[in-house]
Write a protein that holds these residues in place. Structure first.
Motif, mmCIF file in Angstrom:
data_model
loop_
_atom_site.group_PDB
_atom_site.id
_atom_site.type_symbol
_atom_site.label_atom_id
_atom_site.label_comp_id
_atom_site.label_asym_id
_atom_site.label_seq_id
_atom_site.Cartn_x
_atom_site.Cartn_y
_atom_site.Cartn_z
ATOM 1 N N HIS A 174 -7.212 -10.220 0.397
ATOM 2 C CA HIS A 174 -8.154 -9.923 -0.677
ATOM 3 C C HIS A 174 -7.756 -8.672 -1.461
ATOM 4 O O HIS A 174 -8.365 -8.371 -2.488
ATOM 5 C CB HIS A 174 -9.562 -9.728 -0.109
ATOM 6 C CG HIS A 174 -10.174 -10.992 0.404
ATOM 7 N ND1 HIS A 174 -10.000 -11.437 1.699
ATOM 8 C CD2 HIS A 174 -10.941 -11.922 -0.215
ATOM 9 C CE1 HIS A 174 -10.652 -12.576 1.863
ATOM 10 N NE2 HIS A 174 -11.229 -12.903 0.727
ATOM 11 N N ALA A 175 -6.776 -7.939 -0.964
ATOM 12 C CA ALA A 175 -6.360 -6.700 -1.623
ATOM 13 C C ALA A 175 -4.903 -6.427 -1.293
ATOM 14 O O ALA A 175 -4.352 -6.978 -0.326
ATOM 15 C CB ALA A 175 -7.240 -5.533 -1.156
ATOM 16 N N LEU A 176 -4.294 -5.566 -2.078
ATOM 17 C CA LEU A 176 -2.897 -5.215 -1.825
ATOM 18 C C LEU A 176 -2.719 -4.616 -0.434
ATOM 19 O O LEU A 176 -1.667 -4.776 0.187
ATOM 20 C CB LEU A 176 -2.397 -4.241 -2.893
ATOM 21 C CG LEU A 176 -2.162 -4.823 -4.283
ATOM 22 C CD1 LEU A 176 -1.818 -3.710 -5.273
ATOM 23 C CD2 LEU A 176 -1.059 -5.874 -4.261
ATOM 24 N N ASP A 177 -3.745 -3.907 0.052
ATOM 25 C CA ASP A 177 -3.658 -3.332 1.397
ATOM 26 C C ASP A 177 -3.432 -4.401 2.456
ATOM 27 O O ASP A 177 -2.853 -4.130 3.507
ATOM 28 C CB ASP A 177 -4.937 -2.566 1.725
ATOM 29 C CG ASP A 177 -5.072 -1.262 0.962
ATOM 30 O OD1 ASP A 177 -4.139 -0.913 0.217
ATOM 31 O OD2 ASP A 177 -6.115 -0.605 1.097
ATOM 32 N N LYS A 211 1.151 -12.607 -8.240
ATOM 33 C CA LYS A 211 0.407 -13.611 -9.015
ATOM 34 C C LYS A 211 -1.110 -13.504 -8.911
ATOM 35 O O LYS A 211 -1.816 -13.913 -9.833
ATOM 36 C CB LYS A 211 0.824 -15.022 -8.569
ATOM 37 C CG LYS A 211 2.291 -15.342 -8.781
ATOM 38 C CD LYS A 211 2.630 -16.737 -8.255
ATOM 39 C CE LYS A 211 4.111 -17.055 -8.436
ATOM 40 N NZ LYS A 211 4.458 -18.402 -7.879
ATOM 41 N N HIS A 212 -1.620 -12.980 -7.800
ATOM 42 C CA HIS A 212 -3.063 -13.066 -7.574
ATOM 43 C C HIS A 212 -3.795 -11.729 -7.667
ATOM 44 O O HIS A 212 -4.998 -11.715 -7.934
ATOM 45 C CB HIS A 212 -3.341 -13.713 -6.214
ATOM 46 C CG HIS A 212 -2.780 -15.089 -6.087
ATOM 47 N ND1 HIS A 212 -3.092 -16.104 -6.959
ATOM 48 C CD2 HIS A 212 -1.892 -15.626 -5.203
ATOM 49 C CE1 HIS A 212 -2.447 -17.212 -6.618
ATOM 50 N NE2 HIS A 212 -1.702 -16.935 -5.558
ATOM 51 N N GLU A 213 -3.127 -10.634 -7.413
ATOM 52 C CA GLU A 213 -3.796 -9.339 -7.538
ATOM 53 C C GLU A 213 -4.200 -9.110 -8.999
ATOM 54 O O GLU A 213 -3.448 -9.424 -9.924
ATOM 55 C CB GLU A 213 -2.886 -8.206 -7.054
ATOM 56 C CG GLU A 213 -3.438 -6.807 -7.256
ATOM 57 C CD GLU A 213 -4.703 -6.527 -6.447
ATOM 58 O OE1 GLU A 213 -5.344 -5.488 -6.707
ATOM 59 O OE2 GLU A 213 -5.050 -7.325 -5.558
ATOM 60 N N LEU A 221 -1.075 -3.341 -12.148
ATOM 61 C CA LEU A 221 -1.892 -3.659 -10.979
ATOM 62 C C LEU A 221 -3.153 -2.802 -10.968
ATOM 63 O O LEU A 221 -3.089 -1.590 -11.163
ATOM 64 C CB LEU A 221 -1.106 -3.412 -9.695
ATOM 65 C CG LEU A 221 0.115 -4.305 -9.450
ATOM 66 C CD1 LEU A 221 0.918 -3.778 -8.254
ATOM 67 C CD2 LEU A 221 -0.293 -5.759 -9.213
ATOM 68 N N ALA A 222 -4.294 -3.451 -10.731
ATOM 69 C CA ALA A 222 -5.560 -2.719 -10.798
ATOM 70 C C ALA A 222 -6.555 -3.271 -9.791
ATOM 71 O O ALA A 222 -6.338 -4.320 -9.174
ATOM 72 C CB ALA A 222 -6.138 -2.791 -12.210
ATOM 73 N N ARG A 223 -7.651 -2.544 -9.639
ATOM 74 C CA ARG A 223 -8.770 -2.954 -8.802
ATOM 75 C C ARG A 223 -9.983 -3.167 -9.702
ATOM 76 O O ARG A 223 -10.010 -2.708 -10.838
ATOM 77 C CB ARG A 223 -9.064 -1.885 -7.750
ATOM 78 C CG ARG A 223 -7.853 -1.536 -6.895
ATOM 79 C CD ARG A 223 -8.162 -0.484 -5.838
ATOM 80 N NE ARG A 223 -6.981 -0.206 -5.026
ATOM 81 C CZ ARG A 223 -7.019 0.250 -3.770
ATOM 82 N NH1 ARG A 223 -8.192 0.477 -3.192
ATOM 83 N NH2 ARG A 223 -5.906 0.481 -3.096
ATOM 84 N N PHE A 247 2.660 2.007 -4.133
ATOM 85 C CA PHE A 247 3.430 1.667 -2.936
ATOM 86 C C PHE A 247 3.024 0.320 -2.368
ATOM 87 O O PHE A 247 3.863 -0.432 -1.866
ATOM 88 C CB PHE A 247 3.274 2.738 -1.854
ATOM 89 C CG PHE A 247 4.106 2.455 -0.635
ATOM 90 C CD1 PHE A 247 5.457 2.768 -0.612
ATOM 91 C CD2 PHE A 247 3.562 1.831 0.484
ATOM 92 C CE1 PHE A 247 6.240 2.477 0.502
ATOM 93 C CE2 PHE A 247 4.329 1.534 1.591
ATOM 94 C CZ PHE A 247 5.678 1.865 1.599
ATOM 95 N N MET A 248 1.733 0.005 -2.425
ATOM 96 C CA MET A 248 1.255 -1.228 -1.808
ATOM 97 C C MET A 248 1.751 -2.482 -2.534
ATOM 98 O O MET A 248 1.691 -3.579 -1.967
ATOM 99 C CB MET A 248 -0.274 -1.237 -1.753
ATOM 100 C CG MET A 248 -0.876 -0.079 -0.981
ATOM 101 S SD MET A 248 -0.242 0.063 0.714
ATOM 102 C CE MET A 248 -0.716 1.764 1.087
ATOM 103 N N GLY A 249 2.226 -2.331 -3.762
ATOM 104 C CA GLY A 249 2.673 -3.510 -4.480
ATOM 105 C C GLY A 249 4.053 -3.439 -5.097
ATOM 106 O O GLY A 249 4.805 -4.419 -5.084
ATOM 107 N N VAL A 250 4.436 -2.272 -5.615
ATOM 108 C CA VAL A 250 5.619 -2.203 -6.473
ATOM 109 C C VAL A 250 6.937 -2.405 -5.714
ATOM 110 O O VAL A 250 7.801 -3.148 -6.175
ATOM 111 C CB VAL A 250 5.611 -0.893 -7.279
ATOM 112 C CG1 VAL A 250 6.844 -0.797 -8.170
ATOM 113 C CG2 VAL A 250 4.337 -0.810 -8.127
ATOM 114 N N PRO A 251 7.162 -1.764 -4.546
ATOM 115 C CA PRO A 251 8.420 -2.029 -3.837
ATOM 116 C C PRO A 251 8.592 -3.503 -3.455
ATOM 117 O O PRO A 251 9.717 -4.010 -3.451
ATOM 118 C CB PRO A 251 8.313 -1.140 -2.598
ATOM 119 C CG PRO A 251 7.401 -0.028 -3.009
ATOM 120 C CD PRO A 251 6.387 -0.690 -3.891
#
Length: 400
Positions: A174-177, A211-213, A221-223, A247-251
């Motif tokens: 449900h989240a990048l975490d 695709k989904h975040e 990327l946003a919340r 960090f949670m998404g870009v690398p």
């Protein structure tokens, strides 16, 4: 036209002007000066200064001893085993779904974003030291996660709301975490030659990240996107950027470029770094704010240390695989250099950084200091920044 005073005459005049003062000094002889240090000890660079934190290069055997101590603790307290929740009896067949299955309790969760970072650290330790135990730590747990994905993904897909799986947060993120740091660790292991089957796991987490975040209109990327019920998710507000998500998404995006050969993932990673930085990096201070809400005119600009750690670590990880001929390579490198230069001004005499970097009334924070130590050392070792300038920063932070 005024004739310039001859140099000798000018010197004579200056000397003469000192005579009254010299006469005054002569009326009361000064006390004898204390004897100075021996000539051999008078060279400042040779003095043995006692700093609160040792100011000397880290030594390989000392680093290895610390790594071994950490490994021993984590290997013992993060078992990659399943048990029955009802009676704690072990589950040995991971190919059969069991609604009562849970991980054997440990000190940390094997599918948390923190453990995505830990898996990456173990891989790096294995590569740097040649000690296979570190690499095996990650690969063993990756193999368990891979098998659990095969076993429980059909179960979760069949009934997302009510199904049970010991790794459900990963299988239905449900989240990048929930996905990003783990995905990064899978891709790094794959690039390093791990034989674990990552295909299904990368399909889940890679698709979620790319695709989904939720994203802003420019793709950042946003919340705080739509909640699926006609409203907005408040995380903590609509259209919010958290620096953590660099960090949670870009690398993961950059490593997807490396693994798949599809340069669109490199483009995405570069755009994220630059778009986050445009909104959240303060070039005068050389550091980032933690949160940003699209559409707001003013922002609190709380410059949280760990969030800045996520940002600087994201950039060194992107540069690890971003082709040097990519048009975004130099801008990302320059942004990394600007950030590290900014961080340099806030390191305390003890080697730490404060919880709010530019607020000395906040405590000295260990997790951010650890991240900076890694990122700056990596930047020095890769030649991204000058070793003479920034190497001592990393050494002092390590010794803190």
């Amino acid at each position: 036209m005024t004739t310039p005073m001859p140099r000798r005459a000018l010197i004579g005049l200056l000397v003469a002007s000192l005579f009254p003062a010299l006469n005054a000094w002569a009326q009361e002889a000064p006390r004898a000066q204390e004897k100075g240090p021996a000539a051999a000890d008078a060279m400042l660079h040779a003095l043995d200064v006692k700093y609160p934190t040792r100011y000397q290069p880290m030594e390989a055997n000392e680093v290895k001893a610390v790594l071994d101590r950490v490994f021993t603790y984590l290997d013992r307290t993060t078992p990659a085993e399943l048990i029955h929740k009802a009676d704690n009896s072990p589950i040995t067949d991971l190919t059969k779904a069991d609604a009562d299955a849970v991980f054997k309790p440990g000190d940390f969760r094997l599918t948390s974003y923190e453990w995505g970072v830990t898996y990456q650290g173990m891989l790096a330790a294995g590569q740097a030291t040649g000690d296979q135990r570190y690499t095996d730590y990650t690969q063993k747990r990756h193999a368990v996660l891979s098998q659990l994905t095969k076993t429980y993904l059909p179960v979760v897909k069949a009934d997302t709301a009510n199904s049970h799986a010991p790794i459900k947060s990963f299988l239905n993120p449900h989240a990048l975490d929930d996905a990003g740091a783990l995905c990064h660790s899978f891709l790094k292991a794959q690039v390093a030659g791990s034989k674990v089957d990552y295909s299904q796991m990368v399909g889940i987490c890679g698709d979620f990240v790319t695709k989904h975040e939720y994203r802003l209109k420019d793709g950042t990327l946003a919340r705080g996107g739509p909640d699926g019920k006609g409203g907005r998710k408040m995380r903590p507000l609509a259209d919010t950027l958290w620096l953590d998500d660099m960090f949670m998404g870009v690398p993961t995006m950059a490593y997807l470029g490396k693994v798949t050969g599809n340069r669109k993932h490199y483009d995405d990673a570069v755009n994220q770094v630059l778009q986050f930085s445009k909104r959240m990096f303060n070039p005068k201070l050389g550091i980032y704010m933690h949160g940003y809400v699209e559409g707001m005119r003013d922002h609190p600009e709380l410059r949280w240390a760990r969030a800045n750690g996520w940002a600087v670590m994201a950039m060194v990880e992107v540069l690890e695989v971003l082709p040097k001929d990519h048009k975004g390579y130099k801008p990302v490198l320059e942004q990394l250099r600007a950030h590290i230069k900014g961080l340099a001004g806030y390191q305390t005499k003890d080697g730490f950084w404060h919880q709010l970097i530019d607020r000395n009334d906040t405590y000295q924070e260990t997790s951010a200091t650890a991240i900076y130590t890694y990122a700056i050392a990596r930047a020095v070792n890769r030649g991204y920044v000058d070793a003479q300038m920034y190497g001592p920063m990393a050494n002092l932070a390590w010794n803190a």
